[in-house]
Design a protein around this motif. Structure first.
Motif, PDB file in Angstrom:
ATOM      1  N   ASN A 228       0.821  -1.198   0.000  1.00  0.00           N
ATOM      2  CA  ASN A 228       0.000   0.000   0.000  1.00  0.00           C
ATOM      3  C   ASN A 228       0.866   1.264   0.000  1.00  0.00           C
ATOM      4  O   ASN A 228       0.678   2.174  -0.823  1.00  0.00           O
ATOM      5  CB  ASN A 228      -0.907  -0.017   1.237  1.00  0.00           C
ATOM      6  CG  ASN A 228      -1.828   1.174   1.320  1.00  0.00           C
ATOM      7  OD1 ASN A 228      -1.387   2.312   1.389  1.00  0.00           O
ATOM      8  ND2 ASN A 228      -3.131   0.912   1.331  1.00  0.00           N
ATOM      9  N   ASN A 229       1.823   1.325   0.927  1.00  0.00           N
ATOM     10  CA  ASN A 229       2.682   2.508   1.035  1.00  0.00           C
ATOM     11  C   ASN A 229       3.525   2.725  -0.210  1.00  0.00           C
ATOM     12  O   ASN A 229       3.656   3.854  -0.697  1.00  0.00           O
ATOM     13  CB  ASN A 229       3.594   2.377   2.255  1.00  0.00           C
ATOM     14  CG  ASN A 229       2.905   2.771   3.543  1.00  0.00           C
ATOM     15  OD1 ASN A 229       2.807   3.943   3.872  1.00  0.00           O
ATOM     16  ND2 ASN A 229       2.399   1.788   4.270  1.00  0.00           N
ATOM     17  N   LEU A 230       4.108   1.652  -0.715  1.00  0.00           N
ATOM     18  CA  LEU A 230       4.963   1.782  -1.898  1.00  0.00           C
ATOM     19  C   LEU A 230       4.157   2.202  -3.114  1.00  0.00           C
ATOM     20  O   LEU A 230       4.596   3.030  -3.913  1.00  0.00           O
ATOM     21  CB  LEU A 230       5.693   0.466  -2.166  1.00  0.00           C
ATOM     22  CG  LEU A 230       6.625  -0.024  -1.047  1.00  0.00           C
ATOM     23  CD1 LEU A 230       7.304  -1.321  -1.454  1.00  0.00           C
ATOM     24  CD2 LEU A 230       7.666   1.041  -0.698  1.00  0.00           C
ATOM     25  N   LEU A 231       2.977   1.634  -3.264  1.00  0.00           N
ATOM     26  CA  LEU A 231       2.113   1.960  -4.391  1.00  0.00           C
ATOM     27  C   LEU A 231       1.648   3.411  -4.312  1.00  0.00           C
ATOM     28  O   LEU A 231       1.749   4.167  -5.288  1.00  0.00           O
ATOM     29  CB  LEU A 231       0.913   1.006  -4.399  1.00  0.00           C
ATOM     30  CG  LEU A 231      -0.100   1.132  -5.535  1.00  0.00           C
ATOM     31  CD1 LEU A 231       0.574   0.981  -6.881  1.00  0.00           C
ATOM     32  CD2 LEU A 231      -1.196   0.088  -5.373  1.00  0.00           C
ATOM     33  N   GLY A 232       1.173   3.821  -3.144  1.00  0.00           N
ATOM     34  CA  GLY A 232       0.698   5.193  -2.985  1.00  0.00           C
ATOM     35  C   GLY A 232       1.792   6.220  -3.194  1.00  0.00           C
ATOM     36  O   GLY A 232       1.605   7.214  -3.905  1.00  0.00           O
ATOM     37  N   PHE A 233       2.965   5.978  -2.595  1.00  0.00           N
ATOM     38  CA  PHE A 233       4.082   6.921  -2.729  1.00  0.00           C
ATOM     39  C   PHE A 233       4.518   7.033  -4.184  1.00  0.00           C
ATOM     40  O   PHE A 233       4.738   8.134  -4.702  1.00  0.00           O
ATOM     41  CB  PHE A 233       5.255   6.463  -1.855  1.00  0.00           C
ATOM     42  CG  PHE A 233       6.433   7.390  -1.907  1.00  0.00           C
ATOM     43  CD1 PHE A 233       6.448   8.564  -1.165  1.00  0.00           C
ATOM     44  CD2 PHE A 233       7.532   7.105  -2.704  1.00  0.00           C
ATOM     45  CE1 PHE A 233       7.538   9.431  -1.210  1.00  0.00           C
ATOM     46  CE2 PHE A 233       8.634   7.958  -2.759  1.00  0.00           C
ATOM     47  CZ  PHE A 233       8.634   9.124  -2.002  1.00  0.00           C
ATOM     48  N   SER A 234       4.632   5.906  -4.882  1.00  0.00           N
ATOM     49  CA  SER A 234       5.078   5.925  -6.274  1.00  0.00           C
ATOM     50  C   SER A 234       4.062   6.613  -7.179  1.00  0.00           C
ATOM     51  O   SER A 234       4.437   7.402  -8.055  1.00  0.00           O
ATOM     52  CB  SER A 234       5.342   4.498  -6.764  1.00  0.00           C
ATOM     53  OG  SER A 234       5.817   4.509  -8.093  1.00  0.00           O
ATOM     54  N   VAL A 235       2.775   6.328  -6.979  1.00  0.00           N
ATOM     55  CA  VAL A 235       1.739   7.010  -7.776  1.00  0.00           C
ATOM     56  C   VAL A 235       1.833   8.520  -7.577  1.00  0.00           C
ATOM     57  O   VAL A 235       1.745   9.296  -8.538  1.00  0.00           O
ATOM     58  CB  VAL A 235       0.333   6.488  -7.403  1.00  0.00           C
ATOM     59  CG1 VAL A 235      -0.758   7.401  -7.951  1.00  0.00           C
ATOM     60  CG2 VAL A 235       0.134   5.071  -7.933  1.00  0.00           C
TER      61      VAL A 235
ATOM     62  N   PRO B 194     -17.619  12.979  -8.244  1.00  0.00           N
ATOM     63  CA  PRO B 194     -17.116  12.279  -9.433  1.00  0.00           C
ATOM     64  C   PRO B 194     -15.587  12.219  -9.530  1.00  0.00           C
ATOM     65  O   PRO B 194     -15.041  11.398 -10.262  1.00  0.00           O
ATOM     66  CB  PRO B 194     -17.697  13.103 -10.598  1.00  0.00           C
ATOM     67  CG  PRO B 194     -18.925  13.734 -10.033  1.00  0.00           C
ATOM     68  CD  PRO B 194     -18.559  14.059  -8.613  1.00  0.00           C
ATOM     69  N   GLY B 195     -14.897  13.068  -8.761  1.00  0.00           N
ATOM     70  CA  GLY B 195     -13.431  13.068  -8.790  1.00  0.00           C
ATOM     71  C   GLY B 195     -12.795  12.054  -7.857  1.00  0.00           C
ATOM     72  O   GLY B 195     -11.566  11.950  -7.791  1.00  0.00           O
ATOM     73  N   LEU B 196     -13.606  11.278  -7.146  1.00  0.00           N
ATOM     74  CA  LEU B 196     -13.072  10.278  -6.212  1.00  0.00           C
ATOM     75  C   LEU B 196     -12.742   8.990  -6.961  1.00  0.00           C
ATOM     76  O   LEU B 196     -13.500   8.554  -7.838  1.00  0.00           O
ATOM     77  CB  LEU B 196     -14.088   9.993  -5.109  1.00  0.00           C
ATOM     78  CG  LEU B 196     -14.585  11.204  -4.316  1.00  0.00           C
ATOM     79  CD1 LEU B 196     -15.655  10.783  -3.319  1.00  0.00           C
ATOM     80  CD2 LEU B 196     -13.433  11.901  -3.598  1.00  0.00           C
ATOM     81  N   PHE B 197     -11.621   8.367  -6.604  1.00  0.00           N
ATOM     82  CA  PHE B 197     -11.200   7.144  -7.301  1.00  0.00           C
ATOM     83  C   PHE B 197     -10.569   6.171  -6.304  1.00  0.00           C
ATOM     84  O   PHE B 197      -9.711   6.564  -5.504  1.00  0.00           O
ATOM     85  CB  PHE B 197     -10.187   7.475  -8.399  1.00  0.00           C
ATOM     86  CG  PHE B 197      -9.700   6.270  -9.151  1.00  0.00           C
ATOM     87  CD1 PHE B 197     -10.481   5.674 -10.127  1.00  0.00           C
ATOM     88  CD2 PHE B 197      -8.448   5.718  -8.876  1.00  0.00           C
ATOM     89  CE1 PHE B 197     -10.038   4.552 -10.819  1.00  0.00           C
ATOM     90  CE2 PHE B 197      -7.991   4.609  -9.558  1.00  0.00           C
ATOM     91  CZ  PHE B 197      -8.798   4.017 -10.538  1.00  0.00           C
ATOM     92  N   HIS B 198     -11.010   4.929  -6.349  1.00  0.00           N
ATOM     93  CA  HIS B 198     -10.424   3.888  -5.501  1.00  0.00           C
ATOM     94  C   HIS B 198      -9.368   3.137  -6.303  1.00  0.00           C
ATOM     95  O   HIS B 198      -9.697   2.421  -7.247  1.00  0.00           O
ATOM     96  CB  HIS B 198     -11.529   2.917  -5.041  1.00  0.00           C
ATOM     97  CG  HIS B 198     -11.005   1.741  -4.275  1.00  0.00           C
ATOM     98  ND1 HIS B 198     -11.658   0.529  -4.221  1.00  0.00           N
ATOM     99  CD2 HIS B 198      -9.880   1.582  -3.518  1.00  0.00           C
ATOM    100  CE1 HIS B 198     -10.971  -0.322  -3.485  1.00  0.00           C
ATOM    101  NE2 HIS B 198      -9.883   0.293  -3.047  1.00  0.00           N
ATOM    102  N   LEU B 199      -8.101   3.321  -5.944  1.00  0.00           N
ATOM    103  CA  LEU B 199      -7.015   2.548  -6.555  1.00  0.00           C
ATOM    104  C   LEU B 199      -6.918   1.235  -5.795  1.00  0.00           C
ATOM    105  O   LEU B 199      -6.283   1.131  -4.755  1.00  0.00           O
ATOM    106  CB  LEU B 199      -5.698   3.330  -6.499  1.00  0.00           C
ATOM    107  CG  LEU B 199      -4.466   2.628  -7.082  1.00  0.00           C
ATOM    108  CD1 LEU B 199      -4.731   2.108  -8.485  1.00  0.00           C
ATOM    109  CD2 LEU B 199      -3.272   3.571  -7.093  1.00  0.00           C
ATOM    110  N   SER B 200      -7.603   0.254  -6.334  1.00  0.00           N
ATOM    111  CA  SER B 200      -7.732  -1.055  -5.688  1.00  0.00           C
ATOM    112  C   SER B 200      -6.551  -1.934  -6.066  1.00  0.00           C
ATOM    113  O   SER B 200      -6.169  -1.993  -7.240  1.00  0.00           O
ATOM    114  CB  SER B 200      -9.045  -1.690  -6.161  1.00  0.00           C
ATOM    115  OG  SER B 200      -9.177  -3.013  -5.708  1.00  0.00           O
ATOM    116  N   TYR B 201      -5.969  -2.601  -5.092  1.00  0.00           N
ATOM    117  CA  TYR B 201      -4.816  -3.461  -5.387  1.00  0.00           C
ATOM    118  C   TYR B 201      -5.002  -4.837  -4.748  1.00  0.00           C
ATOM    119  O   TYR B 201      -5.760  -5.006  -3.792  1.00  0.00           O
ATOM    120  CB  TYR B 201      -3.510  -2.815  -4.902  1.00  0.00           C
ATOM    121  CG  TYR B 201      -3.433  -2.619  -3.415  1.00  0.00           C
ATOM    122  CD1 TYR B 201      -2.925  -3.623  -2.582  1.00  0.00           C
ATOM    123  CD2 TYR B 201      -3.857  -1.434  -2.827  1.00  0.00           C
ATOM    124  CE1 TYR B 201      -2.867  -3.454  -1.210  1.00  0.00           C
ATOM    125  CE2 TYR B 201      -3.801  -1.255  -1.453  1.00  0.00           C
ATOM    126  CZ  TYR B 201      -3.307  -2.265  -0.655  1.00  0.00           C
ATOM    127  OH  TYR B 201      -3.248  -2.106   0.702  1.00  0.00           O
TER     128      TYR B 201
END
Length: 589
Positions: A133-140, A374-381
């Motif tokens: 989660n942390n690595l994905l969020g930080f990189s995005v 409408p600007g909300l987005f769930h980056l599901s992993y």
């Protein structure tokens, strides 16, 4: 490649007396088995040309070659026009695009994005799932910033609720004043110890009640410990000063522990939100929804929303005793985040087990009339699995993040010492190298996979210097720096009159020019995997060039200088791409 697109528009106009838009032209990278670097799909033009795709391709190819000095040759395979660009074009790309400091830099696009990740609970330490989660969020966040967005990295800390009270109650009952200082444990691990202890004692009480004739469900509800924890939560929400003091003390221990883990993991945040601050705002939104008739109250005083018309179900948003649930808090936090930053997009990096929750959350906010919903987005992993027996676990079921990082550094150390190439390094240099190789291996392995996919993480495989790994790419960067150092330069001047490229030189330049597009695509898809797989292919391209083309032993000074520049360009792009993944690259290893 705008010049090819625009000239193709002109070709269709001149050859077939038809005006088409630039957006109608499909440019692709030429497949490796064919000659060329750029491919135009000619099937759509046959309705204007009234000729076969092959004839149409040959006519447009001849037109482009006549009009553009950059086009050296072309070939047509069925409906695909493959264009070979002149070596002078690629040499010019190196000098004018790749080597300047602003390569792959995007101007601010006046768009603001918040990326929320980590979201830990203050009753236990971070685990392997949190690591992804942390690595994905930080990189995005890093990729979006590189693509020109204004980015706010946020962390919503789940610091209240029944699970937090479980740790607090267990410490109160059995802690005997134990602290991180007295125990030598990190504060988050100490809180986790008492959460585990609560669970153990709670299960024992359940078994006792079942032996006395209660059902499993009855025993779970009637166990004295859970009733005490529920009472503690009510006291917390009522502002009981003794409960609040205990809560603040134990949370302080946990935050100190988290800070150490985040530092070792190499992630950071611009803004922290705490559910203890947002749950009341969530209750205000529930009141708003009740007034609008969006929510309804059941006989037991609990509050719900009926989403059956949308193919979902009825969802609880407030308990009968007035205490909040996750949905209450998330509604409040969403409003607070918008009020604070007025961002265009708000990305939630949360595992796929919460897909339904976010579908409901976003739908409720739309029903409440929030214009920003409408600007909300769930980056599901997907989840991360480990091969059985590969990594120890502090609690036997969950792999602790600190244990994982320590194990990765140890594995990197064993690999490095076995190869015997760092004997001349100082102890500090060795320790730093173990850290960046171990963390590079971990981060790359977790980020090279599309976020939506589940991962089987193999620590030993991830640290290999050969193969699709972070250390392979780190080693390639160290190799480039070594070549430049042996040449006596860490930056190089423009070579003169270098016009004829080897196939390996051309392929490497072509790969380097793709980097800006990769950043753009990764930002649009919220996918670090696109950057990770690009930089791996780039490292392979460089290594092929390195093995096939003499650099320091080049046939003449002009060739040597050009290849040093090309190497420097490759090193710069590898470093920047890896940094977007949160991975440090060494100068030597």
């Amino acid at each position: 490649m705008d010049f090819i697109t625009q000239t193709t528009v002109k070709a269709v106009k001149d050859l077939y007396n038809t005006h088409i838009a630039a957006a109608d032209i499909n440019l692709q990278e030429t497949r490796k088995e064919f000659e060329g670097q750029v491919t135009i799909v000619t099937f759509p033009f046959t309705r204007f040309s009234k000729k076969s795709p092959e004839q149409t391709g040959n006519e447009i190819g001849a037109y482009l070659q006549n009009e553009l000095p950059e086009v050296a040759a072309f070939n047509v395979i069925k409906g695909f026009l493959n264009i070979s660009l002149a070596d002078t074009y690629w040499v010019n790309q190196l000098y004018t695009e790749i080597l300047p400091d602003d390569f792959a830099s995007f101007k601010p696009n006046d768009k603001k994005v918040m990326v929320e990740y980590s979201s830990p609970n203050t009753n236990k330490p971070l685990h392997l799932g949190h690591v992804r989660n942390n690595l994905l969020g930080f990189s995005v966040a890093e990729i979006l910033a590189a693509a020109g967005y204004e980015v706010i990295k946020s962390n919503l800390v789940n610091d209240r609720g029944i699970h937090i009270c479980k740790s607090m109650l267990a410490w109160q009952k059995w802690g005997e004043g134990e602290t991180p200082e007295s125990s030598g444990m990190k504060g988050d691990h100490l809180a986790g110890k008492y959460y585990v202890l609560f669970d153990k004692e709670y299960k024992a009480q359940i078994e006792t009640l079942k032996a006395e004739g209660q059902t499993e469900e009855e025993a779970k509800k009637n166990a004295p410990l859970i009733k005490e924890a529920q009472q503690m939560l009510l006291q917390w929400e009522a502002g009981d000063k003794h409960v609040k003091a205990l809560w603040e003390k134990m949370n302080t221990w946990v935050y100190t522990g988290f800070a150490e883990t985040y530092k070792n993991l190499g992630v950071s945040f611009d803004k922290f939100y705490y559910e203890s601050d947002t749950y009341l705002l969530g209750k205000d939104i529930i009141d708003e929804g009740l007034e609008k008739g969006i929510f309804f109250r059941k006989d037991d005083n609990s509050v719900w929303i009926d989403l059956t018309a949308e193919g979902l179900d009825e969802k609880l948003v407030l308990r009968s005793d007035g205490t909040s649930v996750y949905m209450t808090q998330d509604l409040g936090t969403a409003q607070l985040k918008h009020d604070d930053f007025r961002m265009d997009r708000s990305i939630y990096v949360v595992g796929n087990e919460q897909d339904y929750h976010f579908k409901v959350l976003f739908l409720i906010l739309k029903k409440l009339g929030k214009e920003w919903a409408p600007g909300l987005f769930h980056l599901s992993y997907g989840m991360v699995d480990l091969p059985s027996g590969k990594m120890k676990s502090r609690e036997g079921t969950v792999v602790d993040a600190d244990d994982l990082m320590a194990e990765m550094e140890q594995t990197a150390k064993e690999q490095a010492l076995a190869k015997g190439k760092i004997d001349s390094f100082s102890d500090d240099e060795k320790q730093h190298l173990y850290h960046i190789i171990g963390m590079g291996a971990l981060k790359y392995f977790l980020l090279k996979v599309d976020p939506k996919k589940r991962i089987l993480f193999d620590p030993n495989e991830s640290v290999e210097l050969e193969g699709h790994t972070g250390p392979f790419i780190q080693y390639t960067h160290a190799r480039i720096r070594s070549v430049l150092k042996k040449a006596g330069v860490m930056s190089v001047d423009k070579a003169k009159e270098y016009k004829q490229l080897t196939a390996e030189e051309r392929d490497l330049i072509v790969a380097l020019t793709q980097f800006p597009d990769i950043i753009k695509e990764a930002a649009e898809a919220f996918s670090p995997a696109l950057v990770a797989n690009y930089v791996y292919e780039l490292a392979k391209n460089f290594n092929k060039f390195y093995h096939e083309t003499p650099i320091l032993q080049a046939e003449d000074e002009s060739s040597k200088q050009f290849r040093l520049q090309l190497s420097a360009g490759a090193g710069k792009v590898i470093s920047k791409a890896m940094n977007l993944l949160g991975i440090e690259v060494p100068e030597r290893m």
